[in-house]
Scaffold this motif. Structure first.
Motif, PDB file in Angstrom:
ATOM      1  N   THR B  19       0.850  -1.193   0.000  1.00 32.83           N
ATOM      2  CA  THR B  19       0.000   0.000   0.000  1.00 32.83           C
ATOM      3  C   THR B  19       0.883   1.239   0.000  1.00 32.83           C
ATOM      4  O   THR B  19       1.974   1.251   0.586  1.00 32.83           O
ATOM      5  CB  THR B  19      -0.936   0.036   1.217  1.00 32.83           C
ATOM      6  OG1 THR B  19      -0.165   0.041   2.415  1.00 32.83           O
ATOM      7  CG2 THR B  19      -1.888  -1.145   1.213  1.00 32.83           C
ATOM      8  N   ILE B  20       0.406   2.267  -0.682  1.00 32.94           N
ATOM      9  CA  ILE B  20       1.101   3.551  -0.746  1.00 32.94           C
ATOM     10  C   ILE B  20       0.140   4.613  -0.242  1.00 32.94           C
ATOM     11  O   ILE B  20      -0.979   4.737  -0.754  1.00 32.94           O
ATOM     12  CB  ILE B  20       1.555   3.858  -2.179  1.00 32.94           C
ATOM     13  CG1 ILE B  20       2.556   2.797  -2.654  1.00 32.94           C
ATOM     14  CG2 ILE B  20       2.166   5.243  -2.250  1.00 32.94           C
ATOM     15  CD1 ILE B  20       2.926   2.918  -4.127  1.00 32.94           C
ATOM     16  N   ARG B  62      -5.980  -5.684  -9.674  1.00 30.81           N
ATOM     17  CA  ARG B  62      -4.924  -5.767  -8.650  1.00 30.81           C
ATOM     18  C   ARG B  62      -4.650  -4.388  -8.040  1.00 30.81           C
ATOM     19  O   ARG B  62      -4.093  -4.285  -6.950  1.00 30.81           O
ATOM     20  CB  ARG B  62      -3.622  -6.276  -9.265  1.00 30.81           C
ATOM     21  CG  ARG B  62      -3.690  -7.659  -9.862  1.00 30.81           C
ATOM     22  CD  ARG B  62      -2.306  -8.177 -10.260  1.00 30.81           C
ATOM     23  NE  ARG B  62      -1.617  -7.354 -11.259  1.00 30.81           N
ATOM     24  CZ  ARG B  62      -0.574  -6.570 -10.997  1.00 30.81           C
ATOM     25  NH1 ARG B  62      -0.089  -6.469  -9.769  1.00 30.81           N
ATOM     26  NH2 ARG B  62       0.001  -5.885 -11.972  1.00 30.81           N
ATOM     27  N   PHE B  63      -5.052  -3.357  -8.783  1.00 31.38           N
ATOM     28  CA  PHE B  63      -4.855  -1.983  -8.323  1.00 31.38           C
ATOM     29  C   PHE B  63      -6.172  -1.470  -7.741  1.00 31.38           C
ATOM     30  O   PHE B  63      -7.233  -1.601  -8.351  1.00 31.38           O
ATOM     31  CB  PHE B  63      -4.421  -1.074  -9.474  1.00 31.38           C
ATOM     32  CG  PHE B  63      -3.084  -1.434 -10.049  1.00 31.38           C
ATOM     33  CD1 PHE B  63      -2.985  -2.320 -11.113  1.00 31.38           C
ATOM     34  CD2 PHE B  63      -1.922  -0.878  -9.531  1.00 31.38           C
ATOM     35  CE1 PHE B  63      -1.746  -2.652 -11.644  1.00 31.38           C
ATOM     36  CE2 PHE B  63      -0.678  -1.197 -10.055  1.00 31.38           C
ATOM     37  CZ  PHE B  63      -0.595  -2.096 -11.109  1.00 31.38           C
ATOM     38  N   SER B  64      -6.082  -0.870  -6.543  1.00 28.84           N
ATOM     39  CA  SER B  64      -7.280  -0.341  -5.905  1.00 28.84           C
ATOM     40  C   SER B  64      -6.949   0.967  -5.203  1.00 28.84           C
ATOM     41  O   SER B  64      -5.790   1.231  -4.849  1.00 28.84           O
ATOM     42  CB  SER B  64      -7.846  -1.339  -4.896  1.00 28.84           C
ATOM     43  OG  SER B  64      -6.916  -1.553  -3.844  1.00 28.84           O
ATOM     44  N   GLY B  65      -7.966   1.781  -5.017  1.00 28.66           N
ATOM     45  CA  GLY B  65      -7.779   3.050  -4.333  1.00 28.66           C
ATOM     46  C   GLY B  65      -8.849   3.257  -3.286  1.00 28.66           C
ATOM     47  O   GLY B  65      -9.969   2.770  -3.422  1.00 28.66           O
ATOM     48  N   SER B  66      -8.478   3.992  -2.241  1.00 28.91           N
ATOM     49  CA  SER B  66      -9.444   4.332  -1.200  1.00 28.91           C
ATOM     50  C   SER B  66      -9.095   5.699  -0.633  1.00 28.91           C
ATOM     51  O   SER B  66      -7.979   6.197  -0.816  1.00 28.91           O
ATOM     52  CB  SER B  66      -9.461   3.279  -0.098  1.00 28.91           C
ATOM     53  OG  SER B  66      -8.206   3.239   0.571  1.00 28.91           O
ATOM     54  N   LYS B  67     -10.083   6.302   0.019  1.00 33.60           N
ATOM     55  CA  LYS B  67      -9.867   7.606   0.640  1.00 33.60           C
ATOM     56  C   LYS B  67     -10.610   7.649   1.964  1.00 33.60           C
ATOM     57  O   LYS B  67     -11.726   7.138   2.071  1.00 33.60           O
ATOM     58  CB  LYS B  67     -10.383   8.724  -0.275  1.00 33.60           C
ATOM     59  CG  LYS B  67     -10.022  10.131   0.213  1.00 33.60           C
ATOM     60  CD  LYS B  67     -10.626  11.197  -0.686  1.00 33.60           C
ATOM     61  CE  LYS B  67     -11.882  11.785  -0.101  1.00 33.60           C
ATOM     62  NZ  LYS B  67     -12.311  13.013  -0.793  1.00 33.60           N
ATOM     63  N   LEU B  74      -3.285   3.819  -2.159  1.00 27.86           N
ATOM     64  CA  LEU B  74      -3.250   2.961  -3.352  1.00 27.86           C
ATOM     65  C   LEU B  74      -2.819   1.580  -2.889  1.00 27.86           C
ATOM     66  O   LEU B  74      -1.838   1.440  -2.161  1.00 27.86           O
ATOM     67  CB  LEU B  74      -2.248   3.493  -4.367  1.00 27.86           C
ATOM     68  CG  LEU B  74      -1.981   2.604  -5.584  1.00 27.86           C
ATOM     69  CD1 LEU B  74      -3.218   2.571  -6.493  1.00 27.86           C
ATOM     70  CD2 LEU B  74      -0.772   3.096  -6.364  1.00 27.86           C
ATOM     71  N   GLY B  75      -3.540   0.574  -3.298  1.00 28.65           N
ATOM     72  CA  GLY B  75      -3.184  -0.793  -2.975  1.00 28.65           C
ATOM     73  C   GLY B  75      -2.856  -1.570  -4.233  1.00 28.65           C
ATOM     74  O   GLY B  75      -3.504  -1.386  -5.271  1.00 28.65           O
ATOM     75  N   ILE B  76      -1.835  -2.379  -4.172  1.00 27.11           N
ATOM     76  CA  ILE B  76      -1.459  -3.243  -5.291  1.00 27.11           C
ATOM     77  C   ILE B  76      -1.277  -4.646  -4.737  1.00 27.11           C
ATOM     78  O   ILE B  76      -0.472  -4.878  -3.833  1.00 27.11           O
ATOM     79  CB  ILE B  76      -0.150  -2.791  -5.961  1.00 27.11           C
ATOM     80  CG1 ILE B  76      -0.176  -1.291  -6.269  1.00 27.11           C
ATOM     81  CG2 ILE B  76       0.070  -3.578  -7.254  1.00 27.11           C
ATOM     82  CD1 ILE B  76       1.153  -0.738  -6.774  1.00 27.11           C
ATOM     83  N   THR B  77      -2.041  -5.588  -5.280  1.00 28.29           N
ATOM     84  CA  THR B  77      -1.920  -6.980  -4.863  1.00 28.29           C
ATOM     85  C   THR B  77      -1.249  -7.791  -5.963  1.00 28.29           C
ATOM     86  O   THR B  77      -1.123  -7.339  -7.113  1.00 28.29           O
ATOM     87  CB  THR B  77      -3.297  -7.587  -4.553  1.00 28.29           C
ATOM     88  OG1 THR B  77      -4.097  -7.522  -5.746  1.00 28.29           O
ATOM     89  CG2 THR B  77      -3.990  -6.818  -3.441  1.00 28.29           C
ATOM     90  N   GLY B  78      -0.807  -8.986  -5.604  1.00 29.07           N
ATOM     91  CA  GLY B  78      -0.170  -9.865  -6.581  1.00 29.07           C
ATOM     92  C   GLY B  78       0.967  -9.176  -7.310  1.00 29.07           C
ATOM     93  O   GLY B  78       1.016  -9.201  -8.543  1.00 29.07           O
ATOM     94  N   LEU B  79       1.874  -8.574  -6.553  1.00 27.18           N
ATOM     95  CA  LEU B  79       2.934  -7.768  -7.155  1.00 27.18           C
ATOM     96  C   LEU B  79       3.708  -8.519  -8.225  1.00 27.18           C
ATOM     97  O   LEU B  79       4.026  -9.712  -8.072  1.00 27.18           O
ATOM     98  CB  LEU B  79       3.901  -7.286  -6.085  1.00 27.18           C
ATOM     99  CG  LEU B  79       3.507  -6.028  -5.325  1.00 27.18           C
ATOM    100  CD1 LEU B  79       4.455  -5.785  -4.170  1.00 27.18           C
ATOM    101  CD2 LEU B  79       3.455  -4.831  -6.254  1.00 27.18           C
ATOM    102  N   GLN B  80       4.024  -7.790  -9.287  1.00 25.83           N
ATOM    103  CA  GLN B  80       4.821  -8.321 -10.390  1.00 25.83           C
ATOM    104  C   GLN B  80       6.034  -7.421 -10.578  1.00 25.83           C
ATOM    105  O   GLN B  80       6.005  -6.241 -10.241  1.00 25.83           O
ATOM    106  CB  GLN B  80       3.976  -8.354 -11.664  1.00 25.83           C
ATOM    107  CG  GLN B  80       2.708  -9.178 -11.533  1.00 25.83           C
ATOM    108  CD  GLN B  80       1.796  -9.036 -12.747  1.00 25.83           C
ATOM    109  OE1 GLN B  80       2.108  -8.339 -13.718  1.00 25.83           O
ATOM    110  NE2 GLN B  80       0.648  -9.704 -12.693  1.00 25.83           N
ATOM    111  N   THR B  81       7.072  -7.980 -11.164  1.00 30.67           N
ATOM    112  CA  THR B  81       8.274  -7.170 -11.396  1.00 30.67           C
ATOM    113  C   THR B  81       7.957  -5.980 -12.302  1.00 30.67           C
ATOM    114  O   THR B  81       8.568  -4.914 -12.186  1.00 30.67           O
ATOM    115  CB  THR B  81       9.390  -8.021 -12.007  1.00 30.67           C
ATOM    116  OG1 THR B  81       8.904  -8.654 -13.193  1.00 30.67           O
ATOM    117  CG2 THR B  81       9.848  -9.100 -11.008  1.00 30.67           C
ATOM    118  N   GLY B  82       6.985  -6.143 -13.166  1.00 31.39           N
ATOM    119  CA  GLY B  82       6.589  -5.054 -14.057  1.00 31.39           C
ATOM    120  C   GLY B  82       5.883  -3.914 -13.359  1.00 31.39           C
ATOM    121  O   GLY B  82       5.619  -2.880 -13.981  1.00 31.39           O
ATOM    122  N   ASP B  83       5.568  -4.092 -12.074  1.00 32.17           N
ATOM    123  CA  ASP B  83       4.947  -3.017 -11.310  1.00 32.17           C
ATOM    124  C   ASP B  83       5.979  -2.049 -10.751  1.00 32.17           C
ATOM    125  O   ASP B  83       5.599  -1.016 -10.186  1.00 32.17           O
ATOM    126  CB  ASP B  83       4.123  -3.584 -10.138  1.00 32.17           C
ATOM    127  CG  ASP B  83       2.945  -4.421 -10.588  1.00 32.17           C
ATOM    128  OD1 ASP B  83       2.548  -5.345  -9.844  1.00 32.17           O
ATOM    129  OD2 ASP B  83       2.414  -4.183 -11.702  1.00 32.17           O
TER     130      ASP B  83
END
Lengths: 118, 111
Positions: B19-20, B62-67, B74-83
């Motif tokens: 998460t960022i 895999r990308f999600s946002g919340s406020k 920002l949430g990113i699941t199932g991280l890949q090297t391309g991320d």
């Protein structure tokens, strides 16, 4: 295809003038705001200003007010960013981007690299 | 000094979640929609999330946002090297400082 295509890289000397362009296609150019964003080498995104090509309403970031001029020619679906007297500190990548309702920038140009060096 | 505050870097292993955060104030995040951008090395930014939590067509879930209040995530699941990329938050600001503000950016490293 909706896209913004920017003019090519520029190498200029301090004190010279410059105008770079951003041409929109695939959508109604006059119906969306176009913003300009600066990215200095190795740094983050800085919002410079925004223009509504439909009526040329323009707003500037205080950081860039008086330093650059944003304009648009709706007859050729093109927005512009110009400097009257470049400085070495203007060396950066410049992006144009389309703004949609809610404020997001959904389409970005490929960027124009401006290098100012004596 | 950016108006919106992001951590300079985050890292996680492939397949993991990260998460960022993006922290602002009532004049920006608190009263406006937040968007998130991904900038892969040497490329233009790309819109990942708009209106706090909506994904443009073509962006994987895999990308999600919340406020919440004056912060966004920002949430990113199932991280890949391309991320591996820089991620920026952005929003409108209704103070006198600017119309649009961005966070300073977060470098994601996928170990």
């Amino acid at each position: 295809e909706v896209q913004l295509v920017q003019s090519g890289a520029e190498v200029k000397k301090p004190g010279e003038s410059l105008k770079i362009s951003c041409k929109g296609s695939g959508y109604s150019f006059t119906s969306y705001w176009i913003g300009w964003v600066r990215q200095m080498p190795g740094k983050g995104l800085e919002w410079m200003g925004i223009i509504y090509p439909g009526d040329s309403d323009t707003r500037y970031s205080p950081s860039f007010q008086g330093q650059v001029t944003i304009s648009a020619d709706k007859s050729i679906s093109t927005a512009y960013l110009q400097w009257s007297s470049l400085k070495a500190s203007d060396t950066a990548m410049y992006y144009c981007a389309r703004s949609v309702i809610g404020g997001a920038f959904d389409i970005w140009g490929q960027g124009t690299m401006v290098t100012v060096s004596s | 000094q950016s108006v919106l505050t992001q951590p300079p870097s985050v890292s996680a292993a492939p397949g993991q979640k990260v998460t960022i955060s993006c922290s602002g104030s009532s004049s920006n995040i608190g009263n406006n929609y937040v968007s998130w951008y991904q900038q892969l090395p040497g490329t233009a930014p790309k819109l990942l999330i708009y209106d706090n939590n909506k994904r443009p067509s073509g962006i994987p879930d895999r990308f999600s946002g919340s406020k919440s209040g004056t912060s966004a995530t920002l949430g990113i699941t199932g991280l890949q090297t391309g991320d591996e990329a820089d991620y920026y938050c952005g929003t409108w600001d209704s103070s006198l400082s600017a119309d649009v503000v961005f966070g300073g950016g977060t470098k994601l490293t996928v170990l």
